[in-house]
Design a protein around this motif. Structure first.
Motif, PDB file in Angstrom:
ATOM      1  N   GLY A 143      12.221 -50.981 -41.382  1.00  0.00           N
ATOM      2  CA  GLY A 143      11.626 -50.375 -40.199  1.00  0.00           C
ATOM      3  C   GLY A 143      12.341 -50.762 -38.919  1.00  0.00           C
ATOM      4  O   GLY A 143      12.868 -51.871 -38.800  1.00  0.00           O
ATOM      5  N   LEU A 144      12.357 -49.835 -37.988  1.00  0.00           N
ATOM      6  CA  LEU A 144      12.866 -50.072 -36.637  1.00  0.00           C
ATOM      7  C   LEU A 144      11.762 -49.706 -35.662  1.00  0.00           C
ATOM      8  O   LEU A 144      11.249 -48.581 -35.680  1.00  0.00           O
ATOM      9  CB  LEU A 144      14.105 -49.224 -36.353  1.00  0.00           C
ATOM     10  CG  LEU A 144      14.542 -49.160 -34.884  1.00  0.00           C
ATOM     11  CD1 LEU A 144      15.122 -50.503 -34.444  1.00  0.00           C
ATOM     12  CD2 LEU A 144      15.547 -48.042 -34.644  1.00  0.00           C
ATOM     13  N   ILE A 145      11.387 -50.653 -34.823  1.00  0.00           N
ATOM     14  CA  ILE A 145      10.431 -50.394 -33.759  1.00  0.00           C
ATOM     15  C   ILE A 145      11.123 -50.691 -32.437  1.00  0.00           C
ATOM     16  O   ILE A 145      11.485 -51.832 -32.150  1.00  0.00           O
ATOM     17  CB  ILE A 145       9.175 -51.268 -33.911  1.00  0.00           C
ATOM     18  CG1 ILE A 145       8.466 -50.946 -35.230  1.00  0.00           C
ATOM     19  CG2 ILE A 145       8.229 -51.067 -32.736  1.00  0.00           C
ATOM     20  CD1 ILE A 145       7.288 -51.850 -35.531  1.00  0.00           C
ATOM     21  N   GLY A 146      11.373 -49.644 -31.657  1.00  0.00           N
ATOM     22  CA  GLY A 146      12.007 -49.829 -30.362  1.00  0.00           C
ATOM     23  C   GLY A 146      13.431 -49.308 -30.305  1.00  0.00           C
ATOM     24  O   GLY A 146      13.793 -48.320 -30.945  1.00  0.00           O
ATOM     25  N   LYS A 147      14.232 -49.995 -29.547  1.00  0.00           N
ATOM     26  CA  LYS A 147      15.554 -49.526 -29.129  1.00  0.00           C
ATOM     27  C   LYS A 147      16.533 -49.418 -30.293  1.00  0.00           C
ATOM     28  O   LYS A 147      16.660 -50.337 -31.109  1.00  0.00           O
ATOM     29  CB  LYS A 147      16.095 -50.488 -28.067  1.00  0.00           C
ATOM     30  CG  LYS A 147      17.416 -50.077 -27.445  1.00  0.00           C
ATOM     31  CD  LYS A 147      17.777 -51.034 -26.312  1.00  0.00           C
ATOM     32  CE  LYS A 147      19.110 -50.693 -25.675  1.00  0.00           C
ATOM     33  NZ  LYS A 147      19.432 -51.609 -24.545  1.00  0.00           N
TER      34      LYS A 147
END
Length: 666
Positions: A143-147
């Motif tokens: 998962g990637l949360i943000g920039k």
């Protein structure tokens, strides 16, 4: 059409195509064996990056004004690294290194990526194996949360943009920028995420990322995960909650450098975010199964926030690349440890693979620091490298290598080197190259070999590097075989003559001419060398050009303005100049002089980028590189066949002459 540069995948490349497939097969085979071992669950990894966090901005690294109790607690319960480095002095290349485990130059991302109005089309190619490819076979969700900031394309569907995180296989991508980040935006509605609804009134972005992270942990508690919580804070423009700003403005010393109340307030929100993540891991019973890492993507932009280190964001001095790194893993990482092992962003992915039960081998530039984290061993590493071939602020292109306690910094334009003993002089105040000649020579050789290995710069424009001669024009006959193109077509053409081995343009009003040859480049590895003659030394436009032209409305030419001793580039497409988004070259103003008898100016093409070299009489010097893949893809043979070798002149008074033009291919 793609502007991704994938040169330099030599020796240890193993990045794309067949090699990437082979790596995936090997990982899948290892993963199957690892899963077959009973009772073993790979650890989760949560990587929290803080944008532009300076070396001295956390309490656990010595700051007494900012308040970061939750991160400080993680350092007390875990370990704090004192020689941790970002893979680059700016965000995009460090982020590319994080998800690939490779030096930024091998990924093609060596500078921060600009907005869509840039002439380039850089992005992290999906052909390069990244976190999902490496950890997916071991059962990880990612998962990637943000920039993200690994593409220059901000139009069209998010999941169809080149280099987007979905294209790299991330299972979940949350609150990632849909438009260019520009100067930051921290309160809803977010200008760079216009379609993201708020979860609560007056939402603050750092809090939103925290809430999304907590939800992600709960959703994936039953299987291993790799989560990158990628903060937009504390990047400029600074903006924080008003009540926190008031708190810090009321503190003693608030008006004294390096204290910054707004930044401190932003950092408190990040600290609270980290605390919420740590608490969620504990509440879910995952703390003992999770390695939590907190660090920065580069040094702080405020030099005094990096003291006693020298420099800051954009520099390869310690203040630009040495960053805080806190590791927390109850029961596995010993409490209260401080470790001086040199480590880098490139180590995160091989470490994760090692902890998952795989063998990183030599598929990465980074190495696993799992033995250091768990206290079971040391890291056998000789060197770390950095290459930043760009301009930002006051910074010129440069590169660096650290070996043991010594670090060498090399300026890419003229090859000048500096040597520092980081053990005795972490602030890099004293160049000791004169006292350690052999060490300087050895580190310089190592660094130059690395620069050649990653292929970040094209070879200088010598016949040895470009042996096939395609054009040799000494301007000793009538220029009838050259097309003389006024720019624009209706403008004044001046008087063009050839005499005594020189092409001369004379005028007393604004004249801009492109001289286009009949010869198209035979490959996309080309060196075009202009021998300038005399300059007008009058008027305001005493300028010569070298490069490639299709016609008066379509060309890519490097220019030299003699009156200002200024270099730059002009990309014209369908009559319009496209230079928006280009890196600033003002630092070169006044430093280039092509009036000497042996002076030369070169345009070196390699794929979708072109590099300027100048010889002021003492040999070739690297000046700058222009990436044009978003507007002009000269790596495409069909496009390149329409262009011809060209030179040019622009002046408004007097006479400018050209002595010759040669073009060679590799």
């Amino acid at each position: 059409m793609s502007g991704t540069i994938q040169q330099g995948f030599s020796r240890r490349g193993l990045l794309g195509g067949v090699a990437g497939a082979a790596l995936s097969v090997a990982l899948a085979t290892e993963a199957g064996a690892a899963r077959s071992r009973p009772g073993r669950r790979p650890p989760n990894i949560v990587f929290v990056s803080i944008d532009d966090l300076g070396w001295d901005e956390l309490g656990c690294y010595g700051n007494t004004f900012n308040e970061t109790p939750r991160i400080d607690r993680l350092a007390t319960e875990g370990m704090r690294f004192t020689n941790a480095y970002a893979a680059a002095p700016l965000c995009s290349p460090t982020r590319a290194a994080l998800v690939t485990g490779r030096y930024p130059a091998r990924t093609g991302i060596t500078d921060f990526l600009r907005g869509e109005n840039a002439a380039g089309d850089k992005h992290l190619s999906p052909d390069i194996p990244t976190v999902p490819d490496v950890l997916g076979p071991y059962g990880y969700t990612t998962g990637l949360i943000g920039k993200w900031h690994l593409t220059e394309t901000y139009s069209g569907r998010y999941d169809r943009r080149p280099g987007n995180p979905y294209a790299h296989g991330f299972d979940e991508v949350i609150a990632s920028e849909q438009r260019y980040i520009a100067d930051g935006d921290y309160f809803h509605p977010y200008s760079f995420m216009p379609q993201l609804p708020a979860r609560e009134p007056g939402e603050y972005l750092t809090d939103r990322l925290a809430a999304e992270a907590v939800d992600y942990l709960a959703r994936h508690r039953d299987r291993p995960f790799f989560l990158h919580v990628s903060n937009y804070a504390v990047h400029t423009a600074l903006a924080a909650k008003p009540e926190l700003i008031a708190k810090y403005r009321a503190k003693p010393g608030a008006d004294e450098a390096p204290n910054r109340p707004v930044l401190a307030a932003m950092l408190q929100s990040v600290d609270e975010q980290v605390g919420r993540i740590a608490d969620a891991l504990a509440d879910l019973g995952l703390a003992g199964d999770t390695l939590l890492l907190v660090t920065s993507d580069n040094g702080g932009p405020y030099r005094d926030a990096n003291r006693p280190l020298r420099g800051g964001k954009g520099d390869l001095y310690e203040g630009g690349i040495r960053v805080p790194l806190v590791a927390h893993w109850p029961g596995r990482v010993g409490a209260g440890r401080r470790d001086a092992t040199p480590t880098s962003t490139i180590d995160v992915l091989p470490t994760a693979l090692d902890l998952a039960g795989g063998d990183p081998g030599d598929a990465f530039d980074g190495t696993s620091i799992a033995p250091v984290l768990t206290g079971t061993g040391a890291v056998d590493r000789d060197t770390l490298f950095w290459v930043y071939p760009h301009f930002i602020g006051r910074t010129h292109p440069h590169a660096a290598v650290r070996s043991g306690r010594f670090k060498l910094v090399q300026h890419l334009r003229d090859g000048r080197t500096e040597l520092y003993h980081l053990g005795r002089d972490p602030g890099e105040t004293t160049d000791v190259s004169g006292h350690h000649v052999a060490k300087t020579r050895r580190l310089r050789a190592l660094l130059e070999a690395h620069i050649a290995d990653v292929g970040v710069l094209p070879a200088p424009p010598t016949p040895e590097n470009y042996p096939t001669l395609e054009l040799d024009e000494p301007f000793d006959t009538d220029p009838a075989r050259w097309s003389v193109l006024p720019v624009p077509a209706s403008s004044h053409a001046g008087e063009v003559t050839v005499a005594g081995g020189r092409l001369a343009v004379t005028t007393d009003e604004m004249t801009h001419l492109v001289f286009r040859s009949e010869i198209a480049p035979g490959s996309d590895a080309v060196a075009i060398v202009l021998d300038p003659g005399t300059f007008a030394e009058a008027g305001t436009q005493d300028t010569v050009f070298v490069g490639l032209a299709k016609d008066a409305d379509d060309y890519l030419l490097f220019r030299y303005h003699n009156g200002l001793r200024r270099v730059g580039w002009d990309l014209r497409v369908n009559g319009g100049l496209i230079t928006a988004g280009a890196e600033p070259l003002d630092n070169l103003d006044g430093t280039v002089n092509l009036t000497g008898p042996d002076a030369r100016y070169a345009f070196v093409l390699r794929g979708t980028s072109a590099t300027a070299y100048a010889d002021q009489g003492d040999g070739w010097e690297f000046l700058f590189t222009a990436d044009t893949g978003g507007a002009l893809d000269l790596s495409d043979p069909a496009v390149r066949s329409q262009y011809r070798y060209a030179a040019g002149v622009r002046l408004d008074d007097g006479t400018v002459t050209l002595d010759g033009l040669t073009a060679r291919t590799a």
